[in-house]
Design an enzyme around this catalytic site. Structure first.
Site, short mmCIF file in Angstrom:
data_model
loop_
_atom_site.label_atom_id
_atom_site.label_comp_id
_atom_site.label_asym_id
_atom_site.label_seq_id
_atom_site.Cartn_x
_atom_site.Cartn_y
_atom_site.Cartn_z
NE ARG A 239 -0.24 0.00 4.81
CZ ARG A 239 -0.72 -0.64 5.91
NH1 ARG A 239 -1.56 -1.42 6.08
NH2 ARG A 239 -0.05 -0.51 6.92
NE ARG B 113 2.23 6.14 0.83
CZ ARG B 113 1.77 6.08 2.06
NH1 ARG B 113 0.81 7.10 2.74
NH2 ARG B 113 1.65 4.95 2.52
NE ARG C 42 -2.61 9.91 -3.18
CZ ARG C 42 -3.73 10.84 -2.73
NH1 ARG C 42 -4.14 11.43 -3.76
NH2 ARG C 42 -4.45 10.53 -1.49
CG ASP D 160 -6.01 0.24 -1.04
OD1 ASP D 160 -4.83 0.39 -0.67
OD2 ASP D 160 -6.91 -0.17 -0.23
CE1 TYR E 221 -7.41 -0.76 7.59
CE2 TYR E 221 -7.15 -3.12 6.82
CZ TYR E 221 -6.31 -2.05 7.26
OH TYR E 221 -5.01 -1.95 7.15
O1 CP3 Z 1 2.15 -1.86 -4.22
C1 CP3 Z 1 1.64 -1.34 -4.94
O2 CP3 Z 1 1.74 -0.35 -5.80
C2 CP3 Z 1 -0.14 -1.75 -5.50
C3 CP3 Z 1 -1.00 -0.99 -4.83
C4 CP3 Z 1 -1.51 -1.31 -3.46
C5 CP3 Z 1 -1.89 -0.07 -2.72
N1 CP3 Z 1 -2.36 -0.93 -1.69
C6 CP3 Z 1 -1.98 1.19 -3.03
C7 CP3 Z 1 -2.07 2.18 -2.08
C8 CP3 Z 1 -1.55 -2.54 -2.61
C9 CP3 Z 1 -1.01 -3.97 -3.09
C10 CP3 Z 1 -2.41 -2.23 -1.54
C11 CP3 Z 1 -2.54 -3.31 -0.63
C12 CP3 Z 1 -3.24 -2.87 0.78
N2 CP3 Z 1 -4.08 -1.82 1.07
C13 CP3 Z 1 -3.19 -3.42 1.96
C14 CP3 Z 1 -2.10 -4.80 1.94
C15 CP3 Z 1 -0.78 -4.84 2.02
C16 CP3 Z 1 -0.23 -4.10 3.26
O3 CP3 Z 1 0.21 -3.15 2.90
O4 CP3 Z 1 -0.57 -4.56 4.11
C17 CP3 Z 1 -3.94 -2.97 2.85
C18 CP3 Z 1 -4.05 -3.45 4.46
C19 CP3 Z 1 -4.38 -1.73 2.21
C20 CP3 Z 1 -5.12 -0.78 3.08
C21 CP3 Z 1 -4.76 0.66 2.89
N3 CP3 Z 1 -4.74 1.53 1.61
C22 CP3 Z 1 -4.11 1.40 3.84
C23 CP3 Z 1 -4.09 0.81 5.43
C24 CP3 Z 1 -3.81 2.55 3.51
C25 CP3 Z 1 -3.08 3.82 4.14
C26 CP3 Z 1 -1.73 3.69 4.17
C27 CP3 Z 1 -0.92 4.65 4.75
O5 CP3 Z 1 0.09 3.99 5.23
O6 CP3 Z 1 -1.37 5.88 4.96
C28 CP3 Z 1 -3.94 2.68 2.02
C29 CP3 Z 1 -3.59 3.61 0.99
C30 CP3 Z 1 -2.80 3.30 -0.13
N4 CP3 Z 1 -2.95 2.23 -0.78
C31 CP3 Z 1 -1.64 4.24 -0.60
C32 CP3 Z 1 -1.24 3.30 -1.92
C33 CP3 Z 1 -0.14 3.85 -2.64
C34 CP3 Z 1 -1.23 5.52 0.05
C35 CP3 Z 1 -2.19 6.40 -0.45
C36 CP3 Z 1 -1.70 7.83 -1.03
O7 CP3 Z 1 -0.83 7.71 -2.06
O8 CP3 Z 1 -2.20 8.65 -0.58
#
Ligand code: CP3
Length: 321
Positions: A2, A6, A15, A52, A128
């Protein structure tokens, strides 16, 4: 994972242009572009679809938003009635832009570079969906599962069916393999891990392969520790992702002897860089590279990761293969 993207300035530019995070996920040209960015910059062997895991609850009609600095916010599912009102089928039309992203990326990627799709595992999605946000211990979903296992299992069943439909469509659109992210698997005791993580993974894999024979599927029950051995025994995954906390000797004997593994560099060592990074890369290679193995991090790349460290890591891995 996730955090991906960034750490790259070219991601942050797009973004910003997209406005909301969901808008980025649902705009195929932009999502395809950020999927391809790391491939242009680094000599990697695979790209992961930009999306996501929470687009699945969204396509089941749950309100989902991502607010910068706060993480995802969902309208929480509080009780049996609200869970009962979830549609029996996921609305694939809502997810059409994701499948279009897959097609655009697959057409642009050289054919020797694999494209990975993914979904969240039902247990992780439910944490979630029930809490309405990430929490430190995911107590709301765990409490619901203890107090009302029948209600909770309805939610998991819906998510199993939704995940099968979603992954099948990703394969039809052109992904080469998919990964099932169970980021919160490590918080469950053994019986609950079996019921809410192992069984759903088995059913999703069987369901997907019934429609896409031979579909390649990676399981990633993060934090499962010694429970990984039961997971590897029962879940017919083509590979299993390892987090950075696992004992390497244990993982070799109980996981890699059964199926290929992926992992497991500590993302913080990648932030550190230098000789600490070199030594950690060597340790991963020494542990796993003699048998079928995919070099990767043990969880998502952190936003503060210096790009030069990523280059250094890749060069070191590729120098030995
Ligand atoms: O890796 C990649 O580029 C693929 C894209 C991807 C995202 N999320 C993009 C994202 C993948 C594979 C995910 C999976 C995901 N999302 C998981 C499972 C893997 C893990 O990390 O444990 C989970 C639990 C989520 C739920 C999620 N999405 C959360 C908790 C958050 C907030 C993260 C934070 O640290 O702020 C997200 C947002 C998210 N998903 C971002 C990205 C690039 C950041 C958002 C942004 O750019 O503003």
């Amino acid at each position: 994972m996730r955090q991906a993207g960034r750490y790259l300035p070219e991601y942050r530019t797009i973004r910003e242009r997209a406005g909301s995070f969901l808008n980025l996920c649902f705009t195929p040209d932009l999502a395809a572009e950020v999927t391809l960015q790391p491939i242009r910059r680094f000599p990697l062997d695979a790209a992961i679809l930009f999306s996501d895991i929470l687009v699945v609850p969204y396509a089941l009609g749950q309100k989902v938003s991502f607010n910068v600095g706060e993480g995802p916010q969902l309208f929480p599912l509080m009780n049996a009635d609200e869970i009962g009102r979830l549609p029996s089928q996921i609305d694939l039309a809502v997810l059409a832009p994701v499948f279009e992203t897959v097609r655009v990326v697959r057409a642009a990627l050289p054919k020797e570079i694999a494209l990975l799709g993914f979904c969240g595992a039902p247990w992780t999605l439910s944490t979630y969906m029930v809490a309405g946000s990430g929490t430190s211990d995911q107590a709301p979903a765990r409490l619901l599962a203890y107090r009302e296992p029948e209600v909770f299992s309805k939610l998991i069943d819906r998510l199993i069916d939704a995940s099968i439909d979603y992954l099948v469509e990703q394969f039809k659109a052109g992904v080469d393999a998919v990964q099932i992210f169970d980021s919160w698997a490590g918080i469950l005791p053994p019986e609950e891990f079996q019921r809410w993580c192992v069984m759903p993974a088995m059913r999703i894999i069987a369901g997907v392969r019934a429609l896409i024979p031979g579909a390649k599927i990676i399981g990633f029950p993060r934090g499962a520790g010694t429970l990984l051995s039961g997971y590897a025994d029962q879940v017919a995954a083509d590979a299993i992702g390892l987090d950075w906390m696992i004992d390497v000797q244990f993982a070799r004997v109980h996981v890699q002897n059964r199926c290929p593994v992926q992992g497991n560099l500590d993302p913080l060592v990648l932030v550190t860089g230098g000789e600490a990074l070199d030594r950690a890369v060597d340790r991963v290679l020494d542990a796993f590279a003699a048998k079928p193995f995919i070099f990767n991090l043990g969880h998502g790349i952190l936003p503060e990761t210096p790009i030069a460290n990523v280059e250094r890591m890749i060069a070191r891995v590729q120098s030995v293969r």
